[in-house]
Design an enzyme around this catalytic site. Structure first.
Site, PDB file in Angstrom:
ATOM      1  N   GLU A 139       0.856  -1.255   0.029  1.00 36.51           N
ATOM      2  CA  GLU A 139       0.100   0.085  -0.228  1.00 36.51           C
ATOM      3  C   GLU A 139       0.832   1.189  -0.085  1.00 36.51           C
ATOM      4  O   GLU A 139       1.907   1.300   0.697  1.00 36.51           O
ATOM      5  CB  GLU A 139      -0.618  -0.063   1.235  1.00 36.51           C
ATOM      6  CG  GLU A 139      -1.825   1.409   1.256  1.00 36.51           C
ATOM      7  CD  GLU A 139      -2.723   1.302   2.634  1.00 36.51           C
ATOM      8  OE1 GLU A 139      -2.987   0.160   3.123  1.00 36.51           O
ATOM      9  OE2 GLU A 139      -2.810   2.406   3.143  1.00 36.51           O
ATOM     10  N   GLU A 144      -2.869  11.396   2.765  1.00 37.24           N
ATOM     11  CA  GLU A 144      -4.143  11.217   3.715  1.00 37.24           C
ATOM     12  C   GLU A 144      -4.101  12.388   4.851  1.00 37.24           C
ATOM     13  O   GLU A 144      -3.080  12.984   5.097  1.00 37.24           O
ATOM     14  CB  GLU A 144      -3.956  10.009   4.646  1.00 37.24           C
ATOM     15  CG  GLU A 144      -3.883   8.636   3.780  1.00 37.24           C
ATOM     16  CD  GLU A 144      -4.126   7.511   4.877  1.00 37.24           C
ATOM     17  OE1 GLU A 144      -5.172   6.964   5.297  1.00 37.24           O
ATOM     18  OE2 GLU A 144      -2.896   7.222   5.151  1.00 37.24           O
TER      19      GLU A 144
END
Length: 260
Positions: A139, A144
């Site tokens: 990932e 974010e």
């Protein structure tokens, strides 16, 4: 005097070389969506996640619902709304390139403006195409942001050895002046040996391939697909609760570009 001129010239060369590092490795645009159309996102480029997917988040991701994912005025708009769907009271969208396009190395660049409220959790990220479980598939969290700590932008990687479940994940957060006020560029430059993370033209984190590495440390020699989503609540985004008075929330994406 001659030596001084030579030294100054060499210093100038180093500074110039350094200034060319950002964005210069990858010059060929190989895939993009400029969102210069109207309606639903381009179905030749984007697929959808559907349902309540992960991290105990509060939203239900809808499929091809123009209320949650639409293209207008030159932007993709992902909208989180207060409305009931299944067991959820909030709907949103998660667009993915899986099944349409995956990427191995290059500069992945997204220009976006984030929502900001307690409970929001927008993300620009990638998952490995390998048919193995998380986190072994890999990932890459290009961006974010959580609304209760809205000035911070986070870049992270998760692998079998380095991940947040083990509390060994590798990443960094930087302070900004307010990513909801204007558009900013969130990008990675990904090569065989490292992944560089950028906020606009600032390189703020590098994850490097280790010597004698295995898939447990470096699953980044295999294709990954791109995800754009707006989550609400969840294990991280919901740590300070959800402000129900602030809906709807809008996550604007001006463009997505991939250079190799």
């Amino acid at each position: 005097m001659f030596r001084l001129l030579i030294s100054l010239s060499f210093l100038f060369f180093l500074l110039l070389a350094s200034s060319l590092t950002y964005g210069q490795k990858f010059k060929n645009l190989v895939w993009s969506d400029e969102f210069n159309y109207s309606g639903l996102p381009d179905s030749t480029k984007w697929n959808y996640e559907e349902g309540m997917k992960r991290n105990h988040e509060a939203q239900y991701y809808t499929r091809q619902d123009i209320d949650n994912a639409s293209v207008k005025n030159g932007n993709l708009v992902i909208e989180a709304r207060k409305e009931k769907m299944g067991n959820a009271s909030i709907t949103s969208a998660s667009l993915i390139t899986r099944g349409k396009k995956s990427f191995l190395y290059g500069r992945i660049e997204v220009r976006a403006k984030l929502p900001m409220a307690r409970g929001t959790w927008p993300a620009i990220w990638m998952l490995g195409e390998a048919k193995i479980g998380w986190p072994a598939r890999g990932e890459i969290d290009i961006m974010e942001n959580v609304g209760y700590d809205s000035l911070k932008i986070h870049g992270n990687i998760h692998t079998e050895k380095y991940n947040h479940v083990l509390k060994t994940n590798k990443g960094k957060a930087i302070d900004t002046e307010g990513p909801w006020r204007d558009f900013h560029v969130y990008a990675i430059e990904w090569t065989e040996n490292k992944i560089d993370f950028f906020y606009d033209d600032l390189l703020y984190f590098t994850f490097e391939k280790e010597a004698n590495t295995t898939n447990a440390e470096w699953p980044y020699d295999k294709p990954h697909y791109l995800i754009l989503n707006l989550a609400i609540g969840g294990d991280w985004g919901g740590q300070k609760g959800i402000d129900d008075s602030k809906f709807p929330h809008l996550f604007y994406i001006d463009y997505v570009r991939v250079y190799q």
